[in-house]
Design a protein around this motif. Structure first.
Motif, PDB file in Angstrom:
ATOM      1  N   GLU A 296       0.831  -1.208   0.000  1.00  0.00           N
ATOM      2  CA  GLU A 296       0.000   0.000   0.000  1.00  0.00           C
ATOM      3  C   GLU A 296       0.865   1.257   0.000  1.00  0.00           C
ATOM      4  O   GLU A 296       0.521   2.261  -0.624  1.00  0.00           O
ATOM      5  CB  GLU A 296      -0.919  -0.014   1.221  1.00  0.00           C
ATOM      6  N   ALA A 297       1.989   1.183   0.695  1.00  0.00           N
ATOM      7  CA  ALA A 297       2.907   2.323   0.735  1.00  0.00           C
ATOM      8  C   ALA A 297       3.463   2.621  -0.656  1.00  0.00           C
ATOM      9  O   ALA A 297       3.629   3.784  -1.045  1.00  0.00           O
ATOM     10  CB  ALA A 297       4.040   2.064   1.720  1.00  0.00           C
ATOM     11  N   LEU A 298       3.757   1.582  -1.415  1.00  0.00           N
ATOM     12  CA  LEU A 298       4.246   1.763  -2.783  1.00  0.00           C
ATOM     13  C   LEU A 298       3.187   2.434  -3.657  1.00  0.00           C
ATOM     14  O   LEU A 298       3.495   3.311  -4.476  1.00  0.00           O
ATOM     15  CB  LEU A 298       4.649   0.417  -3.387  1.00  0.00           C
ATOM     16  N   PHE A 310       5.547   1.288  -8.685  1.00  0.00           N
ATOM     17  CA  PHE A 310       6.821   1.051  -8.014  1.00  0.00           C
ATOM     18  C   PHE A 310       7.027  -0.414  -7.638  1.00  0.00           C
ATOM     19  O   PHE A 310       8.111  -0.789  -7.184  1.00  0.00           O
ATOM     20  CB  PHE A 310       6.926   1.910  -6.746  1.00  0.00           C
ATOM     21  N   SER A 311       6.012  -1.246  -7.833  1.00  0.00           N
ATOM     22  CA  SER A 311       6.155  -2.658  -7.472  1.00  0.00           C
ATOM     23  C   SER A 311       7.126  -3.397  -8.396  1.00  0.00           C
ATOM     24  O   SER A 311       7.566  -4.506  -8.081  1.00  0.00           O
ATOM     25  CB  SER A 311       4.785  -3.350  -7.507  1.00  0.00           C
ATOM     26  N   PRO A 318      18.585   0.813  -3.881  1.00  0.00           N
ATOM     27  CA  PRO A 318      18.463   2.274  -3.798  1.00  0.00           C
ATOM     28  C   PRO A 318      17.239   2.757  -4.571  1.00  0.00           C
ATOM     29  O   PRO A 318      16.814   2.140  -5.561  1.00  0.00           O
ATOM     30  CB  PRO A 318      19.762   2.772  -4.436  1.00  0.00           C
ATOM     31  N   PHE A 319      16.673   3.863  -4.124  1.00  0.00           N
ATOM     32  CA  PHE A 319      15.506   4.436  -4.790  1.00  0.00           C
ATOM     33  C   PHE A 319      15.811   4.595  -6.277  1.00  0.00           C
ATOM     34  O   PHE A 319      16.863   5.113  -6.657  1.00  0.00           O
ATOM     35  CB  PHE A 319      15.168   5.793  -4.175  1.00  0.00           C
ATOM     36  N   PRO A 320      14.911   4.134  -7.154  1.00  0.00           N
ATOM     37  CA  PRO A 320      15.218   4.088  -8.597  1.00  0.00           C
ATOM     38  C   PRO A 320      15.355   5.472  -9.244  1.00  0.00           C
ATOM     39  O   PRO A 320      14.773   6.457  -8.794  1.00  0.00           O
ATOM     40  CB  PRO A 320      14.010   3.342  -9.174  1.00  0.00           C
ATOM     41  N   GLU A 321      16.151   5.509 -10.301  1.00  0.00           N
ATOM     42  CA  GLU A 321      16.251   6.717 -11.121  1.00  0.00           C
ATOM     43  C   GLU A 321      14.990   6.798 -11.980  1.00  0.00           C
ATOM     44  O   GLU A 321      14.683   5.872 -12.730  1.00  0.00           O
ATOM     45  CB  GLU A 321      17.494   6.653 -12.013  1.00  0.00           C
ATOM     46  N   LEU A 322      14.282   7.908 -11.900  1.00  0.00           N
ATOM     47  CA  LEU A 322      12.981   8.006 -12.554  1.00  0.00           C
ATOM     48  C   LEU A 322      12.931   9.021 -13.684  1.00  0.00           C
ATOM     49  O   LEU A 322      11.898   9.168 -14.346  1.00  0.00           O
ATOM     50  CB  LEU A 322      11.907   8.355 -11.520  1.00  0.00           C
ATOM     51  N   LEU A 348      14.028   1.998  -1.756  1.00  0.00           N
ATOM     52  CA  LEU A 348      12.642   2.229  -2.145  1.00  0.00           C
ATOM     53  C   LEU A 348      11.709   1.943  -0.970  1.00  0.00           C
ATOM     54  O   LEU A 348      10.762   2.699  -0.716  1.00  0.00           O
ATOM     55  CB  LEU A 348      12.280   1.336  -3.338  1.00  0.00           C
ATOM     56  N   ARG A 349      11.969   0.852  -0.240  1.00  0.00           N
ATOM     57  CA  ARG A 349      11.141   0.512   0.916  1.00  0.00           C
ATOM     58  C   ARG A 349      11.134   1.661   1.937  1.00  0.00           C
ATOM     59  O   ARG A 349      10.082   2.053   2.440  1.00  0.00           O
ATOM     60  CB  ARG A 349      11.662  -0.767   1.580  1.00  0.00           C
TER      61      ARG A 349
END
Length: 441
Positions: A296-298, A310-311, A318-322, A348-349
């Motif tokens: 749910e957070a994603l 984001f799943s 690491p948080f993805p490059e978007l 990301l989590r």
């Protein structure tokens, strides 16, 4: 030296600011469409001397939307219902300039302003979600910059229509069969790139002249728009330093736009977690965190990035490059998320869970949170706060019953209202009619 009084608004966000607030036993699970819940929250805020209630809004949903956003009251409808059931508290609602007609907006808000005796406010938004276009027979969602160009004209039209009638235009002299003075009625005759509106508006002005203009845009163009037009600005808060920088920047931009810095009030979001002891505070924080799953957070995080999925990424990488994903949605918010993720080396989590239940400087005992509020006021980080409890239940009551009395005792708050209008309560001048002003000059 007279101390500066803190001013508060409260966000009427159904069950609360947390995405799964509806799961809390503290609130009705149907709070987003429960009028008695809205009325109760508003009545308690008014009893505590709050300056306004604020109803946020959005125009697009899907299965990944925040649950209590799937069915919630339209802002102006709930504010109109609250108007005759309150007497002093301001009534502020969100309306999109990208998906509404200026004449309709002007008439609706003027009606609430008249019904409430001058307590209405408009949170001007351009609507960030691209899916909104599909609900309004539009080929595409306007680009971020274009949305603010549209907003500029939209607001010019609405405020122009609000001045259609001078304050003493309606004579209503039955003996002489004169209902109004035709010389004090004014057509707008607006011709712009996006709107062509003749006028006049078919309702006159209120006790405060015009409704208050609120704004929350934090992008470069959004903050420029706010500095030029807003009476009050909502900010994300963050750390004390970030809040002070944002406060100083907005006041300076207002001056550069030809205004007085005191003519624009800054309201950071305040999502307190309070308790009698620090242990109780941590326990409450854990309870709120546990309202949401990582999946749910994603989905919640994806909403800021135009419902990006984001799943598909590794949760613990690491948080993805978007790239530019999110640029045409909640631009300033997505930029801040990406910046924080990179600087703090977050996964990301971690980012997703932080966004659903972010820790703030306003977590602590009743005394600690009161002192933090005082510090923000004294150090020029805020003129007031828009209270956005994670859950509009016990946490809200504790803030009203425990924190507010401390602020009163220390001379930073007064539960009594000083005036009958929202403009007056915020320390803002009566909005003079433009045609009267010209005559006076």
């Amino acid at each position: 030296m007279k101390r500066k009084k803190v001013q508060f608004g409260v966000m009427l966000h159904g069950p609360g600011g947390h995405m799964n607030a509806w799961r809390s036993a503290d609130v009705p699970s149907d709070a987003s469409t429960n009028f008695e819940h809205y009325l109760s929250v508003t009545k308690r805020a008014e009893a505590a001397g709050f300056s306004f209630v604020f109803v946020a809004d959005g125009l697009y949903i899907n299965e990944k939307s925040i649950p209590h956003f799937l069915s919630r009251f339209e802002p102006l409808t709930i504010l109109a219902a609250l108007a005759p059931m309150t007497s002093r508290i301001g009534l502020v609602g969100t309306i999109s300039t990208s998906y509404s007609e200026p004449f309709t907006v002007a008439r609706q808000l003027a009606s609430i302003d008249k019904m409430s005796g001058g307590r209405a406010g408009w949170n001007v938004v351009t609507s960030p979600l691209e899916g909104s276009a599909d609900n309004f027979s539009k080929d595409k969602h306007p680009e971020h910059s274009l949305r603010y160009d549209i907003a500029e004209e939209h607001l010019e039209v609405v405020q122009g229509l609000w001045d259609s009638w001078e304050d003493d235009a309606f004579v209503r002299d039955a003996g002489n069969n004169q209902y109004f003075d035709k010389d004090k009625m004014h057509e707008l005759n607006y011709e712009g790139d996006f709107f062509q509106v003749k006028g006049p508006l078919n309702i006159d002005r209120s006790n405060q002249g015009q409704p208050i203009i609120f704004q929350a845009g934090a992008s470069k163009k959004g903050s420029g728009f706010a500095a030029k037009h807003a009476d009050a600005v909502f900010t994300n808060g963050g750390t004390l330093k970030q809040a002070k920088d944002a406060y100083k920047d907005m006041k300076q931009k207002a001056v550069e736009a030809g205004r007085n810095g005191d003519d624009i009030k800054i309201f950071p979001v305040l999502s307190p977690i309070v308790g009698k002891t620090r242990e109780a505070v941590r326990e409450r924080y854990k309870e709120i965190q546990n309202l949401v799953t990582v999946e749910e957070a994603l989905a919640y995080l994806g909403r800021y990035f135009d419902h990006h999925d984001f799943s598909q990424y590794d949760l613990d990488a690491p948080f993805p490059e978007l790239g530019d994903i999110g640029k045409n949605s909640f631009q300033s918010t997505t930029d801040e998320i990406k910046r924080r993720a990179k600087e703090d080396d977050l996964t990301l989590r971690e980012v997703a869970l932080q966004e659903t239940t972010r820790e703030t400087p306003f977590m602590g005992t009743y005394e600690e949170v009161a002192e933090t509020i005082i510090t923000w006021i004294d150090e020029g980080a805020a003129d007031g706060f828009v209270l956005t409890p994670h859950v509009l239940g016990e946490l809200y009551d504790d803030f009203l019953n425990e924190v507010i009395p401390i602020l009163v005792e220390k001379g930073y708050y007064d539960t009594a209202y000083e005036t009958d209008t929202l403009r007056g309560e915020l320390g803002l001048k009566f909005k003079e009619n433009r045609y009267t002003q010209k005559i006076r000059v």
